[in-house]
Design a protein around this motif. Structure first.
Motif, PDB file in Angstrom:
ATOM      1  N   ASP A  71       0.859  -1.190   0.000  1.00 46.50           N
ATOM      2  CA  ASP A  71       0.000   0.000   0.000  1.00 46.50           C
ATOM      3  C   ASP A  71       0.888   1.231   0.000  1.00 46.50           C
ATOM      4  OD1 ASP A  71      -2.727   1.168   0.183  1.00 46.50           O
ATOM      5  OD2 ASP A  71      -1.930   2.029   2.028  1.00 46.50           O
ATOM      6  N   PHE A  72       0.367   2.324  -0.544  1.00 44.21           N
ATOM      7  CA  PHE A  72       1.142   3.563  -0.684  1.00 44.21           C
ATOM      8  C   PHE A  72       0.296   4.747  -0.230  1.00 44.21           C
ATOM      9  CE2 PHE A  72       2.490   0.449  -3.744  1.00 44.21           C
ATOM     10  CZ  PHE A  72       3.875   0.504  -3.711  1.00 44.21           C
ATOM     11  N   GLU A  73       0.968   5.727   0.341  1.00 44.83           N
ATOM     12  CA  GLU A  73       0.316   6.987   0.724  1.00 44.83           C
ATOM     13  C   GLU A  73       0.941   8.123  -0.083  1.00 44.83           C
ATOM     14  OE1 GLU A  73      -2.288   6.943   2.460  1.00 44.83           O
ATOM     15  OE2 GLU A  73      -2.143   4.923   3.331  1.00 44.83           O
ATOM     16  N   PHE A  74       0.115   9.087  -0.469  1.00 45.13           N
ATOM     17  CA  PHE A  74       0.532  10.148  -1.377  1.00 45.13           C
ATOM     18  C   PHE A  74       0.227  11.529  -0.805  1.00 45.13           C
ATOM     19  CE2 PHE A  74      -0.299   6.438  -3.929  1.00 45.13           C
ATOM     20  CZ  PHE A  74       0.592   6.484  -4.992  1.00 45.13           C
ATOM     21  N   LEU A  75       0.972  12.491  -1.264  1.00 43.69           N
ATOM     22  CA  LEU A  75       0.618  13.900  -1.160  1.00 43.69           C
ATOM     23  C   LEU A  75       0.637  14.476  -2.571  1.00 43.69           C
ATOM     24  CD1 LEU A  75       2.500  15.326   1.975  1.00 43.69           C
ATOM     25  CD2 LEU A  75       0.036  14.947   1.703  1.00 43.69           C
ATOM     26  N   GLN A  97     -17.463  -7.928   7.132  1.00 40.69           N
ATOM     27  CA  GLN A  97     -16.954  -9.264   7.417  1.00 40.69           C
ATOM     28  C   GLN A  97     -16.610  -9.454   8.903  1.00 40.69           C
ATOM     29  OE1 GLN A  97     -16.512 -11.839   5.040  1.00 40.69           O
ATOM     30  NE2 GLN A  97     -17.782 -10.457   3.846  1.00 40.69           N
ATOM     31  N   ASP A  98     -16.927  -8.446   9.729  1.00 39.94           N
ATOM     32  CA  ASP A  98     -16.607  -8.508  11.167  1.00 39.94           C
ATOM     33  C   ASP A  98     -15.117  -8.692  11.406  1.00 39.94           C
ATOM     34  OD1 ASP A  98     -19.295  -8.238  12.030  1.00 39.94           O
ATOM     35  OD2 ASP A  98     -19.651 -10.351  11.600  1.00 39.94           O
ATOM     36  N   LEU A  99     -14.298  -8.053  10.580  1.00 42.55           N
ATOM     37  CA  LEU A  99     -12.850  -8.114  10.707  1.00 42.55           C
ATOM     38  C   LEU A  99     -12.335  -6.839  11.387  1.00 42.55           C
ATOM     39  CD1 LEU A  99     -12.009  -9.609   7.206  1.00 42.55           C
ATOM     40  CD2 LEU A  99     -11.712 -10.745   9.419  1.00 42.55           C
ATOM     41  N   PRO A 100     -11.072  -6.824  11.818  1.00 42.19           N
ATOM     42  CA  PRO A 100     -10.533  -5.600  12.428  1.00 42.19           C
ATOM     43  C   PRO A 100     -10.626  -4.417  11.460  1.00 42.19           C
ATOM     44  CG  PRO A 100      -9.038  -7.451  12.771  1.00 42.19           C
ATOM     45  CD  PRO A 100     -10.088  -7.925  11.820  1.00 42.19           C
ATOM     46  N   VAL A 101     -10.616  -3.223  12.013  1.00 45.13           N
ATOM     47  CA  VAL A 101     -10.748  -2.007  11.210  1.00 45.13           C
ATOM     48  C   VAL A 101      -9.450  -1.210  11.261  1.00 45.13           C
ATOM     49  CG1 VAL A 101     -13.231  -1.899  11.503  1.00 45.13           C
ATOM     50  CG2 VAL A 101     -11.759  -0.784  13.185  1.00 45.13           C
ATOM     51  N   LYS A 102      -9.423  -0.127  10.508  1.00 45.70           N
ATOM     52  CA  LYS A 102      -8.227   0.709  10.420  1.00 45.70           C
ATOM     53  C   LYS A 102      -8.002   1.498  11.712  1.00 45.70           C
ATOM     54  CE  LYS A 102      -8.672   1.466   5.423  1.00 45.70           C
ATOM     55  NZ  LYS A 102      -8.418   2.425   4.338  1.00 45.70           N
ATOM     56  N   PRO A 103      -6.772   1.948  11.941  1.00 47.20           N
ATOM     57  CA  PRO A 103      -6.503   2.725  13.151  1.00 47.20           C
ATOM     58  C   PRO A 103      -7.065   4.148  13.113  1.00 47.20           C
ATOM     59  CG  PRO A 103      -4.513   2.546  11.830  1.00 47.20           C
ATOM     60  CD  PRO A 103      -5.531   1.645  11.193  1.00 47.20           C
ATOM     61  N   ASN A 104      -7.268   4.677  11.895  1.00 44.71           N
ATOM     62  CA  ASN A 104      -7.768   6.052  11.748  1.00 44.71           C
ATOM     63  C   ASN A 104      -8.693   6.121  10.549  1.00 44.71           C
ATOM     64  OD1 ASN A 104      -5.763   7.409  13.708  1.00 44.71           O
ATOM     65  ND2 ASN A 104      -4.401   6.390  12.252  1.00 44.71           N
ATOM     66  N   ARG A 105      -9.456   7.197  10.500  1.00 41.44           N
ATOM     67  CA  ARG A 105     -10.248   7.449   9.291  1.00 41.44           C
ATOM     68  C   ARG A 105      -9.299   7.738   8.129  1.00 41.44           C
ATOM     69  NH1 ARG A 105     -15.211  11.397  11.324  1.00 41.44           N
ATOM     70  NH2 ARG A 105     -16.213   9.856  12.706  1.00 41.44           N
ATOM     71  N   LYS A 131      -7.864  11.242   7.458  1.00 44.83           N
ATOM     72  CA  LYS A 131      -6.916  11.881   8.368  1.00 44.83           C
ATOM     73  C   LYS A 131      -5.467  11.650   7.949  1.00 44.83           C
ATOM     74  CE  LYS A 131      -7.525  12.125  12.733  1.00 44.83           C
ATOM     75  NZ  LYS A 131      -7.849  13.551  12.833  1.00 44.83           N
ATOM     76  N   VAL A 132      -5.219  10.705   7.047  1.00 43.18           N
ATOM     77  CA  VAL A 132      -3.842  10.371   6.693  1.00 43.18           C
ATOM     78  C   VAL A 132      -3.155  11.558   6.018  1.00 43.18           C
ATOM     79  CG1 VAL A 132      -2.351   8.775   5.439  1.00 43.18           C
ATOM     80  CG2 VAL A 132      -4.457   7.953   6.495  1.00 43.18           C
ATOM     81  N   ALA A 133      -3.860  12.234   5.110  1.00 41.30           N
ATOM     82  CA  ALA A 133      -3.276  13.409   4.453  1.00 41.30           C
ATOM     83  C   ALA A 133      -2.960  14.498   5.470  1.00 41.30           C
ATOM     84  CB  ALA A 133      -4.224  13.940   3.382  1.00 41.30           C
ATOM     85  N   ASP A 134      -3.804  14.631   6.492  1.00 42.39           N
ATOM     86  CA  ASP A 134      -3.538  15.615   7.541  1.00 42.39           C
ATOM     87  C   ASP A 134      -2.288  15.232   8.325  1.00 42.39           C
ATOM     88  OD1 ASP A 134      -5.810  16.973   6.789  1.00 42.39           O
ATOM     89  OD2 ASP A 134      -7.085  15.972   8.270  1.00 42.39           O
ATOM     90  N   PHE A 135      -2.155  13.940   8.639  1.00 42.82           N
ATOM     91  CA  PHE A 135      -0.948  13.481   9.338  1.00 42.82           C
ATOM     92  C   PHE A 135       0.304  13.818   8.527  1.00 42.82           C
ATOM     93  CE2 PHE A 135      -3.637   9.882  11.342  1.00 42.82           C
ATOM     94  CZ  PHE A 135      -3.985  10.704  12.407  1.00 42.82           C
ATOM     95  N   ALA A 136       0.243  13.533   7.212  1.00 40.04           N
ATOM     96  CA  ALA A 136       1.406  13.784   6.363  1.00 40.04           C
ATOM     97  C   ALA A 136       1.709  15.277   6.269  1.00 40.04           C
ATOM     98  CB  ALA A 136       1.168  13.200   4.973  1.00 40.04           C
ATOM     99  N   SER A 137       0.686  16.083   6.106  1.00 42.01           N
ATOM    100  CA  SER A 137       0.894  17.531   6.015  1.00 42.01           C
ATOM    101  C   SER A 137       1.475  18.094   7.295  1.00 42.01           C
ATOM    102  CB  SER A 137      -0.434  18.231   5.687  1.00 42.01           C
ATOM    103  OG  SER A 137      -0.941  17.794   4.440  1.00 42.01           O
ATOM    104  N   ASP A 138       1.110  17.484   8.433  1.00 42.11           N
ATOM    105  CA  ASP A 138       1.613  17.939   9.734  1.00 42.11           C
ATOM    106  C   ASP A 138       2.964  17.328  10.081  1.00 42.11           C
ATOM    107  OD1 ASP A 138      -0.712  19.372   9.969  1.00 42.11           O
ATOM    108  OD2 ASP A 138      -1.719  17.901  11.237  1.00 42.11           O
ATOM    109  N   GLY A 139       3.469  16.437   9.229  1.00 38.47           N
ATOM    110  CA  GLY A 139       4.746  15.797   9.518  1.00 38.47           C
ATOM    111  C   GLY A 139       4.668  14.700  10.561  1.00 38.47           C
ATOM    112  N   HIS A 197      -0.761   3.739   9.770  1.00 39.49           N
ATOM    113  CA  HIS A 197      -1.971   3.599   8.956  1.00 39.49           C
ATOM    114  C   HIS A 197      -1.675   2.825   7.671  1.00 39.49           C
ATOM    115  CE1 HIS A 197      -6.088   4.955   7.881  1.00 39.49           C
ATOM    116  NE2 HIS A 197      -5.635   4.733   6.663  1.00 39.49           N
ATOM    117  N   CYS A 198      -0.555   3.142   7.029  1.00 44.67           N
ATOM    118  CA  CYS A 198      -0.184   2.474   5.787  1.00 44.67           C
ATOM    119  C   CYS A 198       0.083   0.986   6.037  1.00 44.67           C
ATOM    120  CB  CYS A 198       1.043   3.142   5.183  1.00 44.67           C
ATOM    121  SG  CYS A 198       1.435   2.635   3.496  1.00 44.67           S
ATOM    122  N   ALA A 199       0.832   0.680   7.093  1.00 41.89           N
ATOM    123  CA  ALA A 199       1.113  -0.714   7.429  1.00 41.89           C
ATOM    124  C   ALA A 199      -0.161  -1.459   7.807  1.00 41.89           C
ATOM    125  CB  ALA A 199       2.127  -0.783   8.564  1.00 41.89           C
TER     126      ALA A 199
END
Length: 322
Positions: A77-81, A227-235, A238-246, A254-256
């Motif tokens: 998986d990849f995260e972008f700005l 599927q009643d499986l585990p969910v992500k750690p964040n919405r 919010k990932v783009a906000d995390f990246a913008s904030d460093g 989140h990516c992992a």
């Protein structure tokens, strides 16, 4: 809420006892009259019907199937700005004809995570590697893609069958972005990326696999929740906000996590379609155990709790992998 009316079918002859009937009858026998009528919410009715079936919907003890050859998948998986400077230059040159927001050509990779999962032909459990992650500020897009390409090539050389690249939504953006990086750097693409067809046998994009023009695609979170499986750690928003904030630590987790969750869906898909011999339960256990070897966080504690409640206590971790 509806008044409880319990009627056991006298003609029912299946060997499994209707547990929900017996459980609810036990509650009713102890229900004090002073508290009024015992009521069941209408949302519980569907659960009652499922629990009262003669056979469980979850076959956790299915034996493994025969598997002729070793197989390997790489889940990524990849995260972008977005590169807003280049986008603004494009808008200034094209004017009203320009698209109103930056699309994937203006995206640059700021984080990537992947895991290599081997399915030995004679084993009842997969071998799960560490979850590898590279992100800014220590690695730029070129560093990230170079190491990822090397991983794909090395994973393909270990077995008779090339490693299969698995993504969720990768065909919509990730694969195209990797092509652009290879073109800029004059690199040769790994075998999994050379064929851009969504039906390429060396790739599996689960989002595209379940896509239908009339039904459209679904989000990874939708599929997991259903599927009643585990969910992500964040919405995801919010990932783009995390990246913008460093906040690269949050971006990496989140990516992992996306890789781990996609891997769980992938092994369940491969097991149910008889492409691997190991069961979905054994594979899910191995993936969760490997991921929870990371430094403890609130998310890994949540996963450990989910694993214990849904799959049983964790045993000795033997799926070390690469």
């Amino acid at each position: 809420a509806w008044p409880a009316v319990l009627c056991r079918d006298p003609d029912r002859r299946d060997p499994a006892a209707p547990l929900i009937f017996e459980h609810t009858s036990n509650i009713l026998s102890k229900w004090p009259a002073s508290r009024g009528p015992f009521r069941i919410h209408k949302q519980d009715i569907f659960s009652m019907l499922i629990l009262d079936r003669p056979r469980s919907l979850i076959n956790q003890n299915r034996p493994p199937l025969a598997q002729k050859t070793d197989k390997t998948i790489v889940v990524a998986d990849f995260e972008f700005l977005s590169d807003w400077r280049k986008f603004e230059d494009y808008r200034a040159k094209d004017g009203d004809a320009a698209h109103w927001k930056p699309r994937w050509p203006f995206g640059y990779i700021v984080c990537a995570s992947w895991v290599v999962i081997d399915f030995p032909a004679a084993a009842d459990k997969p071998e799960v590697s560490h979850f590898y992650s590279l992100s800014q500020p220590n690695n730029d897009q070129t560093d990230i893609v170079e190491v990822f390409f090397r991983t794909l090539e090395q994973a393909s050389s270990n077995n008779a069958e090339p490693a299969r690249l698995v993504t969720w939504g990768g065909d919509l953006k990730d694969i195209a972005a990797l092509h652009l990086v290879a073109q800029r750097r004059e690199w040769i693409l790994p075998p999994q990326l050379r064929n851009t067809s969504p039906h390429c046998p060396q790739r599996l994009d689960l989002c595209q696999f379940y896509y239908h023009r009339e039904l459209e695609g679904v989000h990874l979170s939708e599929f997991l929740q259903a599927q009643d499986l585990p969910v992500k750690p964040n919405r995801p928003t919010k990932v783009a906000d995390f990246a913008s904030d460093g906040n690269w630590k949050a971006v990496e987790e989140h990516c992992a996590a996306d890789v781990m969750l996609t891997a769980i869906l992938a092994v369940r898909h491969l097991a149910s379609t008889a492409q691997i011999g190991q069961t979905g339960k054994k594979c899910t256990e191995a993936i969760l155990d490997r991921f929870c070897n990371r430094s403890p966080t609130s998310y890994t504690r949540y996963l450990q709790k989910w694993r214990k409640e849904n799959l049983g206590y964790r045993g000795t971790l033997t799926c070390r992998g690469r």
